[in-house]
Design a protein around this motif. Structure first.
Motif, PDB file in Angstrom:
ATOM      1  N   ASP A   1     -22.223 -25.432 -17.589  1.00 37.52           N
ATOM      2  CA  ASP A   1     -23.286 -25.042 -16.644  1.00 37.52           C
ATOM      3  C   ASP A   1     -22.818 -25.135 -15.198  1.00 37.52           C
ATOM      4  N   ALA A   2     -21.896 -26.040 -14.903  1.00 36.00           N
ATOM      5  CA  ALA A   2     -21.381 -26.144 -13.546  1.00 36.00           C
ATOM      6  C   ALA A   2     -20.375 -25.043 -13.246  1.00 36.00           C
ATOM      7  N   LEU A   3     -19.673 -24.539 -14.269  1.00 34.25           N
ATOM      8  CA  LEU A   3     -18.653 -23.517 -14.062  1.00 34.25           C
ATOM      9  C   LEU A   3     -19.230 -22.110 -13.980  1.00 34.25           C
ATOM     10  N   LEU A   4     -20.298 -21.835 -14.717  1.00 38.64           N
ATOM     11  CA  LEU A   4     -20.803 -20.465 -14.806  1.00 38.64           C
ATOM     12  C   LEU A   4     -21.160 -19.859 -13.442  1.00 38.64           C
ATOM     13  N   PRO A   5     -21.872 -20.569 -12.535  1.00 39.87           N
ATOM     14  CA  PRO A   5     -22.176 -19.948 -11.234  1.00 39.87           C
ATOM     15  C   PRO A   5     -20.928 -19.538 -10.465  1.00 39.87           C
ATOM     16  N   ALA A   6     -19.887 -20.377 -10.491  1.00 39.77           N
ATOM     17  CA  ALA A   6     -18.656 -20.043  -9.764  1.00 39.77           C
ATOM     18  C   ALA A   6     -17.939 -18.860 -10.409  1.00 39.77           C
ATOM     19  N   VAL A   7     -17.922 -18.804 -11.748  1.00 37.16           N
ATOM     20  CA  VAL A   7     -17.283 -17.686 -12.441  1.00 37.16           C
ATOM     21  C   VAL A   7     -18.007 -16.381 -12.121  1.00 37.16           C
TER      22      VAL A   7
ATOM     23  N   ARG B   1      -7.350 -21.096  -3.772  1.00 29.04           N
ATOM     24  CA  ARG B   1      -8.620 -21.369  -3.117  1.00 29.04           C
ATOM     25  C   ARG B   1      -8.492 -22.540  -2.133  1.00 29.04           C
ATOM     26  N   LEU B   2      -7.600 -23.491  -2.434  1.00 27.32           N
ATOM     27  CA  LEU B   2      -7.352 -24.584  -1.501  1.00 27.32           C
ATOM     28  C   LEU B   2      -6.819 -24.032  -0.186  1.00 27.32           C
ATOM     29  N   GLY B   3      -5.839 -23.129  -0.266  1.00 24.39           N
ATOM     30  CA  GLY B   3      -5.305 -22.531   0.948  1.00 24.39           C
ATOM     31  C   GLY B   3      -6.345 -21.710   1.692  1.00 24.39           C
ATOM     32  N   GLU B   4      -7.146 -20.936   0.955  1.00 19.57           N
ATOM     33  CA  GLU B   4      -8.151 -20.085   1.600  1.00 19.57           C
ATOM     34  C   GLU B   4      -9.220 -20.916   2.303  1.00 19.57           C
TER      35      GLU B   4
ATOM     36  N   ARG C   1     -14.356 -29.594   0.766  1.00 21.26           N
ATOM     37  CA  ARG C   1     -14.594 -30.311  -0.497  1.00 21.26           C
ATOM     38  C   ARG C   1     -15.767 -29.698  -1.258  1.00 21.26           C
ATOM     39  N   ASN C   2     -16.844 -29.372  -0.554  1.00 22.11           N
ATOM     40  CA  ASN C   2     -18.013 -28.789  -1.222  1.00 22.11           C
ATOM     41  C   ASN C   2     -17.688 -27.416  -1.802  1.00 22.11           C
ATOM     42  N   ALA C   3     -16.912 -26.606  -1.059  1.00 22.97           N
ATOM     43  CA  ALA C   3     -16.559 -25.278  -1.555  1.00 22.97           C
ATOM     44  C   ALA C   3     -15.697 -25.371  -2.811  1.00 22.97           C
ATOM     45  N   LEU C   4     -14.732 -26.295  -2.817  1.00 20.03           N
ATOM     46  CA  LEU C   4     -13.882 -26.453  -3.994  1.00 20.03           C
ATOM     47  C   LEU C   4     -14.640 -27.084  -5.154  1.00 20.03           C
ATOM     48  N   ALA C   5     -15.550 -28.003  -4.852  1.00 20.93           N
ATOM     49  CA  ALA C   5     -16.331 -28.647  -5.917  1.00 20.93           C
ATOM     50  C   ALA C   5     -17.227 -27.644  -6.625  1.00 20.93           C
TER      51      ALA C   5
ATOM     52  N   PRO D   1     -15.720 -28.063 -10.522  1.00 20.05           N
ATOM     53  CA  PRO D   1     -16.455 -29.338 -10.625  1.00 20.05           C
ATOM     54  C   PRO D   1     -15.774 -30.359 -11.527  1.00 20.05           C
ATOM     55  N   TYR D   2     -14.903 -29.898 -12.403  1.00 22.57           N
ATOM     56  CA  TYR D   2     -14.218 -30.799 -13.329  1.00 22.57           C
ATOM     57  C   TYR D   2     -12.960 -31.421 -12.724  1.00 22.57           C
ATOM     58  N   ALA D   3     -12.588 -30.999 -11.511  1.00 21.77           N
ATOM     59  CA  ALA D   3     -11.342 -31.472 -10.909  1.00 21.77           C
ATOM     60  C   ALA D   3     -11.594 -32.216  -9.604  1.00 21.77           C
ATOM     61  N   MET D   4     -12.675 -32.972  -9.514  1.00 23.66           N
ATOM     62  CA  MET D   4     -13.002 -33.667  -8.272  1.00 23.66           C
ATOM     63  C   MET D   4     -11.914 -34.661  -7.874  1.00 23.66           C
ATOM     64  N   SER D   5     -11.297 -35.302  -8.849  1.00 22.90           N
ATOM     65  CA  SER D   5     -10.251 -36.274  -8.515  1.00 22.90           C
ATOM     66  C   SER D   5      -9.058 -35.583  -7.863  1.00 22.90           C
ATOM     67  N   VAL D   6      -8.718 -34.377  -8.326  1.00 26.37           N
ATOM     68  CA  VAL D   6      -7.604 -33.631  -7.734  1.00 26.37           C
ATOM     69  C   VAL D   6      -7.974 -33.154  -6.330  1.00 26.37           C
ATOM     70  N   ILE D   7      -9.218 -32.697  -6.148  1.00 28.99           N
ATOM     71  CA  ILE D   7      -9.672 -32.243  -4.833  1.00 28.99           C
ATOM     72  C   ILE D   7      -9.556 -33.377  -3.821  1.00 28.99           C
ATOM     73  N   ASP D   8     -10.067 -34.545  -4.189  1.00 27.21           N
ATOM     74  CA  ASP D   8     -10.021 -35.683  -3.273  1.00 27.21           C
ATOM     75  C   ASP D   8      -8.583 -36.128  -3.015  1.00 27.21           C
ATOM     76  N   PHE D   9      -7.745 -36.064  -4.049  1.00 26.76           N
ATOM     77  CA  PHE D   9      -6.348 -36.460  -3.893  1.00 26.76           C
ATOM     78  C   PHE D   9      -5.635 -35.538  -2.907  1.00 26.76           C
ATOM     79  N   ALA D  10      -5.893 -34.237  -3.003  1.00 27.66           N
ATOM     80  CA  ALA D  10      -5.233 -33.278  -2.117  1.00 27.66           C
ATOM     81  C   ALA D  10      -5.744 -33.395  -0.683  1.00 27.66           C
ATOM     82  N   LEU D  11      -7.075 -33.479  -0.525  1.00 24.19           N
ATOM     83  CA  LEU D  11      -7.650 -33.492   0.820  1.00 24.19           C
ATOM     84  C   LEU D  11      -7.426 -34.813   1.540  1.00 24.19           C
ATOM     85  N   ALA D  12      -7.189 -35.894   0.790  1.00 28.62           N
ATOM     86  CA  ALA D  12      -6.942 -37.187   1.442  1.00 28.62           C
ATOM     87  C   ALA D  12      -5.725 -37.123   2.349  1.00 28.62           C
TER      88      ALA D  12
END
Length: 438
Positions: free
Chosen positions: A376-382, A244-247, A196-200, A204-215
């Motif tokens: 600002d949350a996306l730039l480090p990951a990009v 990235r979810l698969g990885e 969850r932390n790696a995907l977040a 960061p804008y898709a936290m609801s999808v991350i939680d939905f998938a990992l649940a």
């Protein structure tokens, strides 16, 4: 300390043990580093409460989390006796973490050495076992009926020795034969908080999808997601999210372009044809050498609607149901496959063209597009992703300065992550052109 004392008084007056626990929390956060026996009794009380809480929670927490809690707990317990070596400029909690780390250094080093030796021995044993298995693989099926299959392994395809000698089948299997008559491993579910932390960090804008998938993986021992369909506008990062979810889950990802696939391609072609090949679920299994890969189906709504060779939508129905996927009749191998552990995640820009049976079998979730506030949350990951593509360590790609960030903020007001990546790439190219050459 006055607040803690008042909470203690009310705990007694109101017979509320939770208030006493809350008082201990206040002391934990508020107590300074003990010097000259200051607050010695309060430190002892918090230390005792921490030890009791640790012993109660250690039975249910993950091992890594237990190590962190243990280090802090015993560091706090040692704090009153170690005032000579702790810093007055640091808080009691920071000093406790420091002491706990020092206390555990030798124990951790010894444990690492023992684990390393154990892993090396296990690796040697495993290599010897694999060599023996390869030697005997073609003398008798490794997974014959009645033979024990290792835990968390399944045999996906079974073929008789006579079938394996069929010249036509040899041409079809080729490099895939290692996945026949062999127990293939199921990848274990990794610690979900790390996934969850790696995907977040990247989405960061898709936290609801991350939680939905990992649940879907909570309580499972091995990785298997129920069919999932991500619907959203182009450029939002759906395909990259699935990859990235698969990885991060540790499984291989097989990518399928729905616009170029039909039922005969995805479901496999009959052995009588010159171009015969197994179904793509089996090819994903053979490529990853695991029984539970992830199959990504891109732009599912763009699949062809002609039925000359069968529609992809109709073919998918057999793979999305556990009952039928566990007994899928492959037309090329002419045997039943157990593809029940394969995960299917599809992307689509719209639900409109999809028939109702497909919608019924997929769990549909809307994939959001990032807003300007997410920049600002996306730039480090990009930047980290672009550095990885260039084969560089992320430390060699410094963050954007104020002028560079302002230029992107002026032009990118949210929406396509693909467009944001192109902007950052342009800035990095400009940096390279203007860099001082020695």
């Amino acid at each position: 300390m006055a607040l803690a004392a008042e909470l203690d008084r009310r705990a007694v007056a109101q017979d509320e043990p939770n208030l006493r626990s809350l008082a201990d929390c206040v002391r934990l956060l508020a107590l300074p580093t003990p010097h000259d026996s200051d607050h010695f009794a309060e430190h002892q009380r918090v230390g005792k409460a921490l030890l009791q809480a640790f012993h109660a929670s250690a039975r249910h927490a993950e091992q890594e989390l237990c190590c962190d809690i243990e280090r802090f707990t015993f560091g706090w317990a040692a704090l009153p006796a170690c005032t000579a070596i702790v810093s007055r400029s640091m808080s009691a909690a920071m000093n406790a973490a420091y002491l706990g780390g020092r206390t555990a250094e030798h124990r951790v080093a010894a444990t690492k050495t023992a684990v390393r030796r154990e892993l090396e021995e296990e690796r040697r044993t495993q290599q010897e076992a694999e060599e023996k298995e390869k030697t005997a693989a073609w003398q008798a099926p490794a997974a014959a009926e009645g033979e024990a299959i290792p835990e968390r392994h399944i045999v996906v395809a079974r073929l008789s020795e006579v079938e394996m000698k069929n010249p036509k089948l040899k041409d079809i299997l080729g490099p895939l034969k290692h996945a026949v008559n062999t127990p293939l491993p199921l990848v274990d579910v990794p610690p979900l908080h790390k996934v969850r932390n790696a995907l977040a960090f990247e989405f960061p804008y898709a936290m609801s999808v991350i939680d939905f998938a990992l649940a879907d993986l909570v309580g499972r021992a091995t990785v298997r997601l129920r069919p999932l369909l991500l619907v959203g506008d182009p450029g939002g990062g759906k395909s990259r999210f699935v990859r990235r979810l698969g990885e991060t889950l540790g499984v291989t990802v097989w990518r399928e372009d729905a616009a170029r696939s039909d039922g005969a391609v995805f479901g496999g072609t009959d052995r009588r044809w010159y171009s015969a090949e197994p179904c793509h679920a089996f090819m994903a299994i053979a490529q990853g050498k695991i029984a539970n890969p992830l199959v990504l189906i891109e732009e599912l709504e763009k699949a062809g609607t002609r039925s000359d060779y069968g529609r992809l939508w109709d073919c998918l129905l057999s793979f999305l149901e556990p009952e039928t996927s566990a007994r899928y009749p492959d037309p090329a191998l002419q045997t039943t496959l157990d593809a029940s552990e394969v995960s299917y995640v599809a992307t689509a820009n719209s639900l409109d063209p999809l028939p109702s049976p497909i919608r019924d079998r997929f769990r549909v979730v809307t994939f959001p597009k990032p807003a300007a506030d997410d920049l600002d949350a996306l730039l480090p990951a990009v930047l980290a992703d672009l550095a990885r593509e260039r084969g560089l360590d992320a430390a060699w790609v410094p963050p954007l300065d104020g002028a560079e960030r302002a230029a992107i903020a002026h032009s990118w007001r949210g929406g396509s992550v693909r467009r944001l990546r192109r902007m950052v790439e342009a800035i990095l190219r400009e940096r390279d052109l203007r860099a001082v050459r020695n």
